[in-house]
Enzyme design. Structure first.
Site, PDB file in Angstrom:
ATOM      1  N   SER A 143      18.045 -18.171  -2.574  1.00 33.57           N
ATOM      2  CA  SER A 143      16.752 -17.746  -3.121  1.00 33.57           C
ATOM      3  C   SER A 143      16.199 -18.858  -3.996  1.00 33.57           C
ATOM      4  O   SER A 143      16.965 -19.647  -4.562  1.00 33.57           O
ATOM      5  CB  SER A 143      16.904 -16.488  -3.967  1.00 33.57           C
ATOM      6  OG  SER A 143      15.709 -16.247  -4.699  1.00 33.57           O
ATOM      7  N   TYR A 157      21.935 -11.743 -10.229  1.00 29.39           N
ATOM      8  CA  TYR A 157      21.319 -12.152  -8.957  1.00 29.39           C
ATOM      9  C   TYR A 157      21.159 -13.676  -8.921  1.00 29.39           C
ATOM     10  O   TYR A 157      21.510 -14.338  -7.930  1.00 29.39           O
ATOM     11  CB  TYR A 157      19.961 -11.456  -8.803  1.00 29.39           C
ATOM     12  CG  TYR A 157      19.282 -11.707  -7.475  1.00 29.39           C
ATOM     13  CD1 TYR A 157      19.650 -10.982  -6.346  1.00 29.39           C
ATOM     14  CD2 TYR A 157      18.282 -12.672  -7.347  1.00 29.39           C
ATOM     15  CE1 TYR A 157      19.025 -11.212  -5.123  1.00 29.39           C
ATOM     16  CE2 TYR A 157      17.654 -12.906  -6.140  1.00 29.39           C
ATOM     17  CZ  TYR A 157      18.027 -12.171  -5.028  1.00 29.39           C
ATOM     18  OH  TYR A 157      17.413 -12.399  -3.814  1.00 29.39           O
TER      19      TYR A 157
HETATM   20  P1  NAD Z   1      16.152  -5.905   2.327  1.00 30.46           P
HETATM   21  O1  NAD Z   1      16.551  -5.054   1.183  1.00 30.46           O
HETATM   22  O2  NAD Z   1      14.883  -5.625   3.055  1.00 30.46           O
HETATM   23  O3  NAD Z   1      17.352  -6.001   3.381  1.00 30.46           O
HETATM   24  C1  NAD Z   1      18.665  -6.223   2.971  1.00 30.46           C
HETATM   25  C2  NAD Z   1      19.614  -5.523   3.937  1.00 30.46           C
HETATM   26  O4  NAD Z   1      20.964  -5.817   3.511  1.00 30.46           O
HETATM   27  C3  NAD Z   1      19.486  -3.995   3.931  1.00 30.46           C
HETATM   28  O5  NAD Z   1      19.378  -3.515   5.261  1.00 30.46           O
HETATM   29  C4  NAD Z   1      20.775  -3.519   3.278  1.00 30.46           C
HETATM   30  O6  NAD Z   1      21.243  -2.263   3.759  1.00 30.46           O
HETATM   31  C5  NAD Z   1      21.738  -4.642   3.630  1.00 30.46           C
HETATM   32  N1  NAD Z   1      22.878  -4.695   2.731  1.00 30.46           N
HETATM   33  C6  NAD Z   1      22.897  -4.510   1.389  1.00 30.46           C
HETATM   34  N2  NAD Z   1      24.148  -4.597   0.919  1.00 30.46           N
HETATM   35  C7  NAD Z   1      24.950  -4.832   1.993  1.00 30.46           C
HETATM   36  C8  NAD Z   1      26.338  -5.005   2.153  1.00 30.46           C
HETATM   37  N3  NAD Z   1      27.180  -4.931   1.112  1.00 30.46           N
HETATM   38  N4  NAD Z   1      26.838  -5.240   3.399  1.00 30.46           N
HETATM   39  C9  NAD Z   1      26.003  -5.298   4.466  1.00 30.46           C
HETATM   40  N5  NAD Z   1      24.673  -5.131   4.369  1.00 30.46           N
HETATM   41  C10 NAD Z   1      24.148  -4.904   3.151  1.00 30.46           C
HETATM   42  O7  NAD Z   1      16.117  -7.386   1.714  1.00 30.46           O
HETATM   43  P2  NAD Z   1      15.499  -8.787   2.214  1.00 30.46           P
HETATM   44  O8  NAD Z   1      14.350  -9.097   1.361  1.00 30.46           O
HETATM   45  O9  NAD Z   1      15.377  -8.839   3.683  1.00 30.46           O
HETATM   46  O10 NAD Z   1      16.684  -9.746   1.719  1.00 30.46           O
HETATM   47  C11 NAD Z   1      17.561 -10.403   2.578  1.00 30.46           C
HETATM   48  C12 NAD Z   1      18.146 -11.577   1.833  1.00 30.46           C
HETATM   49  O11 NAD Z   1      17.100 -12.404   1.323  1.00 30.46           O
HETATM   50  C13 NAD Z   1      18.995 -11.178   0.606  1.00 30.46           C
HETATM   51  O12 NAD Z   1      20.120 -12.015   0.523  1.00 30.46           O
HETATM   52  C14 NAD Z   1      18.045 -11.446  -0.555  1.00 30.46           C
HETATM   53  O13 NAD Z   1      18.734 -11.681  -1.745  1.00 30.46           O
HETATM   54  C15 NAD Z   1      17.313 -12.673  -0.051  1.00 30.46           C
HETATM   55  N6  NAD Z   1      16.042 -12.952  -0.698  1.00 30.46           N
HETATM   56  C16 NAD Z   1      15.049 -12.033  -0.722  1.00 30.46           C
HETATM   57  C17 NAD Z   1      13.863 -12.338  -1.385  1.00 30.46           C
HETATM   58  C18 NAD Z   1      12.752 -11.329  -1.492  1.00 30.46           C
HETATM   59  O14 NAD Z   1      11.799 -11.572  -2.226  1.00 30.46           O
HETATM   60  N7  NAD Z   1      12.818 -10.222  -0.780  1.00 30.46           N
HETATM   61  C19 NAD Z   1      13.672 -13.584  -1.975  1.00 30.46           C
HETATM   62  C20 NAD Z   1      14.694 -14.516  -1.907  1.00 30.46           C
HETATM   63  C21 NAD Z   1      15.883 -14.195  -1.271  1.00 30.46           C
END
Ligand code: NAD
Length: 257
Positions: A143, A157
Site C-alpha cells: 500500500s 496496517y
Molecule cells: P476488500 O476488502 O474489497 O477485499 C479483501 C478480501 O480479502 C475480502 O474478500 C476478504 O474476505 C479477504 N480476506 C480478508 N482476510 C482474509 C484472510 N485472513 N484470508 C483470506 N482472505 C481474507 O479489499 P481490497 O481493497 O480489494 O484490498 C485488497 C488488498 O489491497 C489488501 O491487501 C489491502 O490492504 C490492499 N490495499 C487496499 C487499498 C484500498 O484503498 N482499498 C489501498 C492499498 C492497499
C-alpha cells in the site's frame, strides 16, 4: 492472451482487487484459484469468471493459517496441474487500528497475522510450487501507506504493509536465479469495501481525497491491470520492485484545488 496457459492463485479473491484480478486474469487465459476466507464471496467470484467463459475454482483459506496456505497451494496444483502466478493480495484494515497509544495488542496481532504473515505463508508454500513449474511471478499487495506517514494513523496496517515491501525485496533477490520474480503492488486509496467501510462518512472520504492529485478514489479494476502486467511475462525483467498505482498521491506535495 497475456496469461495463456498460466495458473494463478489469488488470495482475497472474494472482493475488490482480488475479484477484479480473477476476472481479468481469466480473460487473459489463466486458470484461477480464487481463494478467500469468505467462502460465499470466493464462490461468487469463481461463478463470475465461469459465466464469462473463463476457468476458476473457489478455495477456502485464511491466509494467516499455515495449514490453510499449504492446502490452497496444493489445491491449485491438484485442480490445474501447476502454479505459475501467486498473487498474495488478501488484507484487512481493522476499525480499531489507531496510533501506538490507542491500538490494542490484539488489533496489532490480527493485522500483522493477515497482512504480513499471510504473505510470508503464501510464499513459504507457493515458492516450491513455482519452482516445480520452472519459475513464476509473485505479486504481493502492499500500500502507499508503507511509504507515507499519516496524521490519521493506522499503525498496525502501516507496519504490516512496510513488512510486505521489505519481504518482497528480499525474496526477489533470493529467488532471482530460479526464474521466480517477486514484486509489490502498492495501490493508493481505492473505492473498495476495505477503505469505504473505514472512511464511513462523506467528510472522511473528502479528507482523504485532498491528498490525491487526480481527485478521486482508484477502482479495483485499475489495480487489477497493474497486477496483470506484473503477473505476465511482459514484466520479465522486473523483480524486487514496487509498482505504485496511486493517482499521483506519493508524488504530491500540494494537490490541485
Ligand atoms: P476488500 O476488502 O474489497 O477485499 C479483501 C478480501 O480479502 C475480502 O474478500 C476478504 O474476505 C479477504 N480476506 C480478508 N482476510 C482474509 C484472510 N485472513 N484470508 C483470506 N482472505 C481474507 O479489499 P481490497 O481493497 O480489494 O484490498 C485488497 C488488498 O489491497 C489488501 O491487501 C489491502 O490492504 C490492499 N490495499 C487496499 C487499498 C484500498 O484503498 N482499498 C489501498 C492499498 C492497499
Amino acid at each position: 492472451m497475456r496469461l495463456k496457459d498460466k495458473v494463478a492463485l489469488i488470495t482475497g479473491a472474494g472482493s475488490g482487487i482480488g475479484r477484479q484480478s480473477a476476472i481479468l486474469f481469466a480473460k487473459e487465459g489463466a486458470a484461477v484459484l480464487a481463494v478467500d476466507v469468505n467462502d460465499q464471496a470466493a464462490a461468487e467470484t469463481a461463478a463470475l469468471v465461469r459465466k464469462e467463459g473463463g476457468r476458476a475454482v473457489a478455495c477456502h483459506a485464511d491466509v494467516s493459517k499455515s495449514v490453510d496456505c499449504q492446502r490452497m497451494v496444493a489445491a491449485a496444483e491438484k485442480e490445474f496441474g501447476k502454479l505459475n502466478v501467486l498473487f498474495n493480495n488478501a488484507g484487512i484494515m481493522h476499525a480499531k487500528d489507531d496510533d501506538a497509544v490507542h491500538t490494542e495488542e490484539s488489533v496489532w496481532d490480527i493485522t500483522l497475522d493477515v497482512n504480513a504473515k499471510g504473505v510470508f505463508l503464501g510464499c513459504k508454500y507457493g515458492i516450491p510450487a513455482l519452482r516445480h513449474a520452472g519459475g513464476g511471478s509473485i505479486v504481493n499487495t502492499a500500500s502507499f501507506v508503507a511509504r507515507m506517514g499519516a496524521a490519521t494513523p493506522q499503525v498496525a496496517y502501516t507496519a504490516s504493509k512496510g513488512a510486505v515491501l521489505a519481504l518482497t525485496r528480499e525474496l526477489a533477490v533470493v529467488h532471482a536465479r530460479e526464474n521466480i520474480r517477486v514484486n509489490a503492488l502498492s495501490p493508493g486509496p481505492l473505492r473498495t469495501e476495505l477503505l469505504m467501510s473505514f472512511l464511513n462518512t462523506e467528510e472522511k472520504k473528502q479528507r482523504r481525497l485532498v491528498h490525491v492529485p487526480m481527485g478521486r478514489f482508484g477502482e479495483a479494476h485499475e489495480i487489477a491491470q497493474a497486477a496483470l502486467w506484473l503477473a505476465s511475462d511482459e514484466s520479465s525483467y522486473v523483480t524486487g520492485t514496487e509498482f505504485l498505482v496511486d493517482g499521483g498521491l506519493t508524488a504530491a506535495y500540494v494537490t490541485p484545488e
